[in-house]
Design a protein around this motif. Structure first.
Motif, PDB file in Angstrom:
ATOM      1  N   ASP A   1       2.459   1.159  -8.216  1.00 41.77           N
ATOM      2  CA  ASP A   1       1.354   1.010  -8.932  1.00 41.77           C
ATOM      3  C   ASP A   1       0.336   2.278  -8.711  1.00 41.77           C
ATOM      4  O   ASP A   1       0.248   2.762  -7.755  1.00 41.77           O
ATOM      5  CB  ASP A   1       0.810  -0.448  -8.415  1.00 41.77           C
ATOM      6  CG  ASP A   1      -0.553  -0.688  -8.915  1.00 41.77           C
ATOM      7  OD1 ASP A   1      -0.728  -0.637 -10.213  1.00 41.77           O
ATOM      8  OD2 ASP A   1      -1.656  -1.058  -8.503  1.00 41.77           O
ATOM      9  N   VAL A   2      -0.337   2.573  -9.781  1.00 39.67           N
ATOM     10  CA  VAL A   2      -1.067   3.661  -9.954  1.00 39.67           C
ATOM     11  C   VAL A   2      -2.578   3.301  -9.168  1.00 39.67           C
ATOM     12  O   VAL A   2      -2.900   4.246  -8.276  1.00 39.67           O
ATOM     13  CB  VAL A   2      -1.589   4.153 -11.328  1.00 39.67           C
ATOM     14  CG1 VAL A   2      -2.548   5.485 -11.172  1.00 39.67           C
ATOM     15  CG2 VAL A   2      -0.073   4.715 -11.787  1.00 39.67           C
ATOM     16  N   GLN A   3      -3.221   2.411  -9.423  1.00 38.69           N
ATOM     17  CA  GLN A   3      -4.408   1.981  -9.015  1.00 38.69           C
ATOM     18  C   GLN A   3      -4.476   1.141  -7.774  1.00 38.69           C
ATOM     19  O   GLN A   3      -4.133  -0.158  -7.968  1.00 38.69           O
ATOM     20  CB  GLN A   3      -5.323   1.370 -10.002  1.00 38.69           C
ATOM     21  CG  GLN A   3      -6.719   1.601  -9.901  1.00 38.69           C
ATOM     22  CD  GLN A   3      -7.552   1.101 -11.205  1.00 38.69           C
ATOM     23  OE1 GLN A   3      -6.993   0.290 -11.933  1.00 38.69           O
ATOM     24  NE2 GLN A   3      -8.756   1.375 -11.192  1.00 38.69           N
ATOM     25  N   MET A   4      -4.482   1.882  -6.246  1.00 35.96           N
ATOM     26  CA  MET A   4      -4.624   0.901  -5.283  1.00 35.96           C
ATOM     27  C   MET A   4      -5.752   1.583  -4.386  1.00 35.96           C
ATOM     28  O   MET A   4      -5.922   2.866  -4.541  1.00 35.96           O
ATOM     29  CB  MET A   4      -2.970   1.352  -4.633  1.00 35.96           C
ATOM     30  CG  MET A   4      -1.893   0.496  -5.234  1.00 35.96           C
ATOM     31  SD  MET A   4      -0.321   0.667  -4.169  1.00 35.96           S
ATOM     32  CE  MET A   4      -0.188   2.485  -4.189  1.00 35.96           C
ATOM     33  N   PRO A   5      -6.385   0.870  -3.619  1.00 36.26           N
ATOM     34  CA  PRO A   5      -7.248   1.166  -2.584  1.00 36.26           C
ATOM     35  C   PRO A   5      -6.668   2.185  -1.674  1.00 36.26           C
ATOM     36  O   PRO A   5      -5.451   1.989  -1.161  1.00 36.26           O
ATOM     37  CB  PRO A   5      -7.980  -0.222  -2.258  1.00 36.26           C
ATOM     38  CG  PRO A   5      -6.483  -1.169  -2.285  1.00 36.26           C
ATOM     39  CD  PRO A   5      -5.933  -0.684  -3.568  1.00 36.26           C
TER      40      PRO A   5
ATOM     41  N   SER B   1       0.832  -1.260   0.075  1.00 34.28           N
ATOM     42  CA  SER B   1      -0.164  -0.076  -0.018  1.00 34.28           C
ATOM     43  C   SER B   1       0.708   1.381   0.135  1.00 34.28           C
ATOM     44  O   SER B   1       2.114   1.217   0.266  1.00 34.28           O
ATOM     45  CB  SER B   1      -0.867  -0.020   1.273  1.00 34.28           C
ATOM     46  OG  SER B   1      -0.320   0.079   2.379  1.00 34.28           O
ATOM     47  N   GLY B   2       0.178   2.354  -0.321  1.00 27.43           N
ATOM     48  CA  GLY B   2       1.065   3.687  -0.185  1.00 27.43           C
ATOM     49  C   GLY B   2       1.501   4.103   1.317  1.00 27.43           C
ATOM     50  O   GLY B   2       2.473   4.483   1.361  1.00 27.43           O
ATOM     51  N   GLU B   3       0.655   3.785   2.080  1.00 22.05           N
ATOM     52  CA  GLU B   3       1.154   3.928   3.577  1.00 22.05           C
ATOM     53  C   GLU B   3       2.242   3.094   3.977  1.00 22.05           C
ATOM     54  O   GLU B   3       3.248   3.562   4.555  1.00 22.05           O
ATOM     55  CB  GLU B   3      -0.170   3.673   4.628  1.00 22.05           C
ATOM     56  CG  GLU B   3      -1.354   4.409   4.366  1.00 22.05           C
ATOM     57  CD  GLU B   3      -2.478   3.986   3.353  1.00 22.05           C
ATOM     58  OE1 GLU B   3      -3.334   5.017   3.258  1.00 22.05           O
ATOM     59  OE2 GLU B   3      -2.005   3.210   2.543  1.00 22.05           O
ATOM     60  N   GLU B   4       2.363   1.865   3.575  1.00 19.62           N
ATOM     61  CA  GLU B   4       3.330   0.995   3.828  1.00 19.62           C
ATOM     62  C   GLU B   4       4.777   1.270   3.226  1.00 19.62           C
ATOM     63  O   GLU B   4       5.697   1.269   3.773  1.00 19.62           O
ATOM     64  CB  GLU B   4       2.843  -0.532   3.485  1.00 19.62           C
ATOM     65  CG  GLU B   4       3.994  -1.655   4.026  1.00 19.62           C
ATOM     66  CD  GLU B   4       3.541  -3.011   3.652  1.00 19.62           C
ATOM     67  OE1 GLU B   4       4.479  -3.759   3.469  1.00 19.62           O
ATOM     68  OE2 GLU B   4       2.361  -3.210   3.390  1.00 19.62           O
ATOM     69  N   ALA B   5       4.574   1.807   1.781  1.00 18.12           N
ATOM     70  CA  ALA B   5       5.620   2.408   1.171  1.00 18.12           C
ATOM     71  C   ALA B   5       6.351   3.657   1.979  1.00 18.12           C
ATOM     72  O   ALA B   5       7.537   3.715   2.080  1.00 18.12           O
ATOM     73  CB  ALA B   5       5.148   2.618  -0.210  1.00 18.12           C
ATOM     74  N   LEU B   6       5.418   4.576   2.232  1.00 15.26           N
ATOM     75  CA  LEU B   6       5.949   5.764   2.760  1.00 15.26           C
ATOM     76  C   LEU B   6       6.519   5.264   4.191  1.00 15.26           C
ATOM     77  O   LEU B   6       7.688   5.920   4.692  1.00 15.26           O
ATOM     78  CB  LEU B   6       4.714   6.661   3.338  1.00 15.26           C
ATOM     79  CG  LEU B   6       4.150   7.337   2.342  1.00 15.26           C
ATOM     80  CD1 LEU B   6       2.817   8.394   2.474  1.00 15.26           C
ATOM     81  CD2 LEU B   6       5.156   8.037   1.147  1.00 15.26           C
ATOM     82  N   LYS B   7       6.197   4.358   4.986  1.00 19.44           N
ATOM     83  CA  LYS B   7       6.679   4.020   6.194  1.00 19.44           C
ATOM     84  C   LYS B   7       8.291   3.347   5.753  1.00 19.44           C
ATOM     85  O   LYS B   7       9.390   3.557   6.541  1.00 19.44           O
ATOM     86  CB  LYS B   7       5.946   2.647   7.042  1.00 19.44           C
ATOM     87  CG  LYS B   7       4.768   3.305   7.709  1.00 19.44           C
ATOM     88  CD  LYS B   7       4.087   2.308   8.327  1.00 19.44           C
ATOM     89  CE  LYS B   7       2.712   2.730   8.891  1.00 19.44           C
ATOM     90  NZ  LYS B   7       1.988   1.565   9.572  1.00 19.44           N
ATOM     91  N   ALA B   8       8.291   2.581   4.861  1.00 19.68           N
ATOM     92  CA  ALA B   8       9.672   2.061   4.371  1.00 19.68           C
ATOM     93  C   ALA B   8      10.553   3.045   4.120  1.00 19.68           C
ATOM     94  O   ALA B   8      11.890   2.850   4.261  1.00 19.68           O
ATOM     95  CB  ALA B   8       9.567   0.851   3.138  1.00 19.68           C
ATOM     96  N   LEU B   9      10.148   4.167   3.464  1.00 22.81           N
ATOM     97  CA  LEU B   9      10.925   4.950   2.767  1.00 22.81           C
ATOM     98  C   LEU B   9      11.446   6.014   4.116  1.00 22.81           C
ATOM     99  O   LEU B   9      12.333   6.842   4.095  1.00 22.81           O
ATOM    100  CB  LEU B   9      10.350   6.039   2.046  1.00 22.81           C
ATOM    101  CG  LEU B   9       9.803   5.618   0.762  1.00 22.81           C
ATOM    102  CD1 LEU B   9       8.936   6.364   0.010  1.00 22.81           C
ATOM    103  CD2 LEU B   9      11.291   5.566   0.022  1.00 22.81           C
ATOM    104  N   LEU B  10      10.745   5.923   5.492  1.00 24.15           N
ATOM    105  CA  LEU B  10      11.326   6.702   6.604  1.00 24.15           C
ATOM    106  C   LEU B  10      13.025   6.243   6.986  1.00 24.15           C
ATOM    107  O   LEU B  10      13.428   6.948   7.736  1.00 24.15           O
ATOM    108  CB  LEU B  10      10.314   6.462   7.687  1.00 24.15           C
ATOM    109  CG  LEU B  10       8.932   7.426   7.422  1.00 24.15           C
ATOM    110  CD1 LEU B  10       8.138   6.995   8.614  1.00 24.15           C
ATOM    111  CD2 LEU B  10       9.210   8.798   7.439  1.00 24.15           C
TER     112      LEU B  10
END
Length: 224
Positions: free
Chosen positions: A55-59, A36-45
């Motif tokens: 991916d463009v289309q995510m819930p 998910s986008g949220e999980e990606a942002l956590k990894a980037l921290l």
């Protein structure tokens, strides 16, 4: 031993992540999943990444929103983003991807060889940047430890570092000329612009280390 680069794979479908891992495993780098986008942002921290496949289309938080958050952060704003989409999009949709900060926009199903080649370019650029930063840091330590001016070995290292950077600058110049001669797409232009920004920052940092410039070690800008 050369440290492997990290590649962030962001997709809400496990089968898509598995397919990306199969395609990119030949690059022999560290592949990090995010569903998910949220999980990606956590990894980037906490981790540094050479490139992000998003991916463009995510819930929930879609790819465009995730990219906007990435580009707003000082730590992550320069990480290249490749958008992946299954949507039958038009020019406006593609433009939205580039406006969000993507360096490329690829429609599914995509050619595995093409995707691997595109990712490898950014991995190589990332590794070169890491190597130059490490050499600059070593040179800075040597300069700080010198008495009454830079030691001979420091000057030699500075010359070697400058030569390596010049070689990369020459490759970037050749790429720019090729883009001028051909009908380049927006992805190629964006990639070239990203490379030029990186090289300009590295050259500025190197020039600051030159004896007699008045820059000194403290003047070296961050290359994160």
């Amino acid at each position: 031993m050369v440290q492997k680069a990290k590649i962030l794979l962001v997709d809400d479908r496990p089968e898509n992540l598995l397919a990306l891992e199969a395609i990119l495993s030949a690059l022999d780098q560290t592949l990090v999943r995010a569903s998910s986008g949220e999980e990606a942002l956590k990894a980037l921290l906490t981790d540094d990444f050479a490139v992000i496949l998003l991916d463009v289309q995510m819930p929930g938080m879609d790819g465009f929103e995730t990219a906007a958050h990435i580009k707003r952060r000082e730590r992550t704003r320069d990480i290249p983003i490749i958008f992946l989409t299954a949507i039958n999009h038009g020019p406006h949709h593609t433009f939205r991807g580039y406006a969000a900060g993507a360096v490329d926009y690829i429609s599914k199903p995509f050619d595995p060889w093409v995707l691997r080649a595109k990712v490898s370019v950014f991995v190589e650029l990332y590794m070169k940047n890491c190597q130059l930063r490490e050499q600059a840091a070593l040179l800075r330590l040597q300069l700080e430890g010198g008495q009454g001016g830079p030691a001979k070995e420091s000057v030699g290292l500075l010359a070697e570092l400058s030569a390596r950077l010049a070689a990369v600058e020459e490759q970037a110049e050749a790429l720019s000329k090729q883009l001028d001669d051909e009908s380049a797409d927006a992805a190629a232009v964006a990639t070239a612009a990203h490379l030029e920004r990186k090289l300009t920052g590295l050259r500025r940092a190197l020039d600051a280390l030159e004896p007699g410039t008045g820059g000194g070690p403290a003047a070296v800008p961050s290359q994160g």
